[in-house]
Design an enzyme around this catalytic site. Sequence first.
Site, mmCIF file in Angstrom:
data_model
loop_
_atom_site.group_PDB
_atom_site.id
_atom_site.type_symbol
_atom_site.label_atom_id
_atom_site.label_comp_id
_atom_site.label_asym_id
_atom_site.label_seq_id
_atom_site.Cartn_x
_atom_site.Cartn_y
_atom_site.Cartn_z
ATOM 1 N N TYR A 216 -15.271 38.135 1.373
ATOM 2 C CA TYR A 216 -15.660 38.783 3.028
ATOM 3 C C TYR A 216 -15.992 38.190 3.963
ATOM 4 O O TYR A 216 -15.542 38.226 5.223
ATOM 5 C CB TYR A 216 -16.429 40.370 2.406
ATOM 6 C CG TYR A 216 -17.375 40.920 3.978
ATOM 7 C CD1 TYR A 216 -16.622 41.895 4.624
ATOM 8 C CD2 TYR A 216 -18.617 40.968 4.639
ATOM 9 C CE1 TYR A 216 -16.330 42.430 5.844
ATOM 10 C CE2 TYR A 216 -18.862 41.485 5.444
ATOM 11 C CZ TYR A 216 -17.791 42.069 6.201
ATOM 12 O OH TYR A 216 -18.449 43.447 6.956
ATOM 13 N N LYS A 220 -14.504 37.617 7.981
ATOM 14 C CA LYS A 220 -15.076 38.417 9.301
ATOM 15 C C LYS A 220 -14.878 36.603 10.057
ATOM 16 O O LYS A 220 -14.799 37.092 11.034
ATOM 17 C CB LYS A 220 -16.734 39.021 9.164
ATOM 18 C CG LYS A 220 -15.971 40.096 8.052
ATOM 19 C CD LYS A 220 -15.487 40.978 9.103
ATOM 20 C CE LYS A 220 -15.852 41.813 9.932
ATOM 21 N NZ LYS A 220 -15.640 42.764 10.599
HETATM 22 N N1 LIG Z 1 -21.536 49.045 7.395
HETATM 23 C C1 LIG Z 1 -21.849 47.509 7.701
HETATM 24 O O1 LIG Z 1 -23.346 47.305 7.308
HETATM 25 C C2 LIG Z 1 -21.598 46.727 8.667
HETATM 26 C C3 LIG Z 1 -22.580 45.666 10.063
HETATM 27 C C4 LIG Z 1 -21.795 44.354 10.045
HETATM 28 C C5 LIG Z 1 -20.229 44.749 10.469
HETATM 29 N N2 LIG Z 1 -19.575 45.791 10.413
HETATM 30 C C6 LIG Z 1 -18.496 45.972 10.228
HETATM 31 O O2 LIG Z 1 -17.512 46.988 11.462
HETATM 32 C C7 LIG Z 1 -16.854 47.858 10.106
HETATM 33 C C8 LIG Z 1 -16.738 49.338 10.308
HETATM 34 O O3 LIG Z 1 -17.713 49.448 8.593
HETATM 35 P P1 LIG Z 1 -17.934 50.123 7.832
HETATM 36 O O4 LIG Z 1 -18.929 49.882 7.680
HETATM 37 O O5 LIG Z 1 -18.111 51.486 8.902
HETATM 38 O O6 LIG Z 1 -16.920 50.230 6.738
HETATM 39 P P2 LIG Z 1 -15.741 51.604 6.671
HETATM 40 O O7 LIG Z 1 -15.183 51.311 5.324
HETATM 41 O O8 LIG Z 1 -16.359 52.852 6.649
HETATM 42 O O9 LIG Z 1 -14.932 51.846 8.157
HETATM 43 C C9 LIG Z 1 -13.769 50.702 7.981
HETATM 44 C C10 LIG Z 1 -12.347 51.430 7.942
HETATM 45 O O10 LIG Z 1 -11.716 51.220 8.846
HETATM 46 C C11 LIG Z 1 -9.810 51.374 8.057
HETATM 47 N N3 LIG Z 1 -9.295 50.653 7.579
HETATM 48 C C12 LIG Z 1 -9.304 49.810 6.169
HETATM 49 N N4 LIG Z 1 -8.336 49.394 6.250
HETATM 50 C C13 LIG Z 1 -7.085 50.030 6.434
HETATM 51 C C14 LIG Z 1 -6.420 49.385 7.007
HETATM 52 N N5 LIG Z 1 -5.455 48.532 6.772
HETATM 53 N N6 LIG Z 1 -5.541 50.107 8.141
HETATM 54 C C15 LIG Z 1 -6.408 50.809 9.071
HETATM 55 N N7 LIG Z 1 -7.368 50.751 8.626
HETATM 56 C C16 LIG Z 1 -7.911 50.683 8.073
HETATM 57 C C17 LIG Z 1 -10.995 52.550 6.484
HETATM 58 O O11 LIG Z 1 -10.171 53.288 6.466
HETATM 59 C C18 LIG Z 1 -12.354 53.097 7.561
HETATM 60 O O12 LIG Z 1 -11.986 54.690 8.426
HETATM 61 C C19 LIG Z 1 -16.114 46.319 9.435
HETATM 62 O O13 LIG Z 1 -14.804 45.551 10.217
HETATM 63 C C20 LIG Z 1 -17.010 45.839 8.969
HETATM 64 O O14 LIG Z 1 -16.752 44.531 8.532
HETATM 65 C C21 LIG Z 1 -20.182 46.128 9.348
HETATM 66 C C1 LIG Z 2 -30.900 42.686 -5.587
HETATM 67 C C2 LIG Z 2 -30.461 44.995 -4.771
HETATM 68 C C3 LIG Z 2 -31.427 45.893 -6.042
HETATM 69 O O1 LIG Z 2 -32.100 46.937 -4.855
HETATM 70 C C4 LIG Z 2 -30.275 45.397 -3.935
HETATM 71 C C5 LIG Z 2 -28.898 44.596 -3.541
HETATM 72 C C6 LIG Z 2 -28.992 45.636 -2.195
HETATM 73 C C7 LIG Z 2 -27.225 44.893 -1.335
HETATM 74 C C8 LIG Z 2 -26.275 45.988 -1.916
HETATM 75 C C9 LIG Z 2 -27.648 44.811 -0.021
HETATM 76 C C10 LIG Z 2 -28.387 44.445 0.822
HETATM 77 C C11 LIG Z 2 -27.725 43.422 1.891
HETATM 78 C C12 LIG Z 2 -26.556 44.727 2.376
HETATM 79 C C13 LIG Z 2 -25.368 44.153 3.191
HETATM 80 C C14 LIG Z 2 -26.092 43.265 4.468
HETATM 81 O O2 LIG Z 2 -26.833 44.982 4.895
HETATM 82 C C15 LIG Z 2 -25.327 43.294 5.546
HETATM 83 C C16 LIG Z 2 -23.558 43.471 5.677
HETATM 84 C C17 LIG Z 2 -23.214 43.340 6.218
HETATM 85 C C18 LIG Z 2 -21.972 44.077 6.671
HETATM 86 O O3 LIG Z 2 -20.870 43.409 7.345
HETATM 87 C C19 LIG Z 2 -21.059 44.482 4.871
HETATM 88 C C20 LIG Z 2 -21.910 45.275 4.603
HETATM 89 C C21 LIG Z 2 -22.866 43.721 4.033
HETATM 90 C C22 LIG Z 2 -22.862 42.710 3.242
HETATM 91 C C23 LIG Z 2 -24.324 45.181 3.051
HETATM 92 C C24 LIG Z 2 -23.900 45.078 2.180
HETATM 93 C C25 LIG Z 2 -24.841 45.301 1.066
HETATM 94 C C26 LIG Z 2 -26.432 44.373 0.428
HETATM 95 C C27 LIG Z 2 -25.285 42.921 0.467
#
Ligand SMILES: NC(=O)c1ccc[n+]([C@@H]2O[C@H](COP(=O)([O-])OP(=O)(O)OC[C@H]3O[C@@H](n4cnc5c(N)ncnc54)[C@H](O)[C@@H]3O)[C@@H](O)[C@H]2O)c1
Ligand SMILES: C[C@@H](CO)CCC[C@@H](C)[C@H]1CC[C@H]2[C@@H]3[C@H](O)C=C4C[C@@H](O)CC[C@]4(C)[C@H]3CC[C@]12C
Length: 426
Positions: A216, A220
């Site tokens: 992952y 990214k």
């Molecule tokens: N959730 C977090 O904490 C977090 C933190 C930092 C960055 N991000 C980034 O933010 C973005 C959104 O994350 P999220 O948490 O909303 O995830 P999410 O899984 O809820 O949303 C991702 C969306 O992308 C769509 N998708 C996946 N594969 C696809 C494909 N092949 N074609 C078209 N659409 C597709 C999914 O259907 C979904 O609606 C991601 O790029 C993720 O890397 C998330």
């Molecule tokens: C060891 C467990 C005891 O309670 C806790 C595990 C928690 C993990 C599942 C999550 C801790 C940190 C999270 C990640 C972080 O917040 C940032 C992210 C970046 C984003 O791009 C995708 C999601 C994630 C990797 C997020 C996923 C869940 C954790 C690893």
Amino acid sequence: MPVEERVATRGRLWQECGGPRGGGWAGLCSWNGPGGRRSRRKGRVCFWPARPGRREDSPSGGQSGRPVTVAAGGCGFLGEHVVRMLLQREPRLCELRIFDLHLGPWLDELKTGPVRVTAIQGDVTQAHEVAAAVAGTHVVIHTAGLVDVFGKASPETIHEVNVQGTQNVIEACVQTGTQFLVYTSSMEVVGPNVKGHPFYRGNEDTPYEAVHRHPYPCSKALAERLVLEANGRKVRGGLPLVTCALRPTGIYGEGHQIMRDFYHQGLRLGGRLFRAIPASVEHGRVYVGNVAWMHVLVARELEQRAALMGGQVYFCYDKSPYKSYEDFNMEFLRPCGLRLVGTRPLLPYWLLVFLAALNALLQWLLRPLLLYAPLLNPYTLAVANTTFTVSTNKAQRHFGYEPLFSWEDSRTRTIRWVQGVESSSQ
Ligand SMILES: NC(=O)c1ccc[n+]([C@@H]2O[C@H](COP(=O)([O-])OP(=O)(O)OC[C@H]3O[C@@H](n4cnc5c(N)ncnc54)[C@H](O)[C@@H]3O)[C@@H](O)[C@H]2O)c1
Ligand SMILES: C[C@@H](CO)CCC[C@@H](C)[C@H]1CC[C@H]2[C@@H]3[C@H](O)C=C4C[C@@H](O)CC[C@]4(C)[C@H]3CC[C@]12C
């Protein structure tokens, strides 16, 4: 079918789904309303009709008028907030295309507003589908991605969606003449790294050894590099592509699946969660509404401030407090009746490492039979157990970002949402 469906093809409106397969428009028409099942008919685009007197697609992608925007991944956790924020806070918007592999039932609500909303079911890994959705737009907000740190998808699939999908978005902009691209990157592009080095309240210029092995963060990082390197490429018509990348830390807020999982786990354990991570390990968190707001602002400002913002990265930040991952979650889960047992981790760290490794082994052994994907694995343990927090004002300096939601608002909204999860599951 609760909404009228039509197919738009190169500025023409067709009265019913039936556009050319694999030709101008791709995507999958999939709208059956709340609770309905998706149909997966290729080559279809569904949208709600333009109001009388509203501008139809302009070949210049709105550059001569108001912008048409594509939100790729617009039905995800973040994407939905971006879509709603665009509709609420972007008065210049005339059309919004929501491109996602899975269209959500909530899209139905959007049909009544003044903006023409087009829902396109499509796959970012399919270049022609992306190009068809992007054609004629002014800006693309690319939040689509495969967020998998639990081993549910193969490394190849993660790469295909996150890296090849992003390359397809870039090429679509270049081919079709879309000049502005906002990419949702991640803090994980920087770290925590495999060595577990802390990143303590760092900013975009803080030196850090960004070394990754997990698919992952690797995907990214590669995708972000593609986006930044594409800045300045000539798009169709000769103008330069302007790109930038936003790096959220751990996002929380309404719709956060992992928060929901912790909540349900706590309920199963009799209202308790057990501390596994020392309270001193800070994990950066940011409210989803503020992340969405940053995306909207960047999309708006990229044109005026192209020289300053093009090719830049910005951490997403707000006033959320610096806490450990578990203590932060308790800000929402405690008011919902859960408690965190222990002021120090209840298990020694070596035992957690052992359990995480055991989970990884079980996942591998069971793979031919079933998908075993628990929250705890060596990667998630390392991320949760390594301090990674940001402190920056780059977004404020470059494009005037201020968080739209205070910490108190963000907290209240999230608690209300968790309480809703509780009542809906009873
Ligand atoms: N959730 C977090 O904490 C977090 C933190 C930092 C960055 N991000 C980034 O933010 C973005 C959104 O994350 P999220 O948490 O909303 O995830 P999410 O899984 O809820 O949303 C991702 C969306 O992308 C769509 N998708 C996946 N594969 C696809 C494909 N092949 N074609 C078209 N659409 C597709 C999914 O259907 C979904 O609606 C991601 O790029 C993720 O890397 C998330
Ligand atoms: C060891 C467990 C005891 O309670 C806790 C595990 C928690 C993990 C599942 C999550 C801790 C940190 C999270 C990640 C972080 O917040 C940032 C992210 C970046 C984003 O791009 C995708 C999601 C994630 C990797 C997020 C996923 C869940 C954790 C690893």
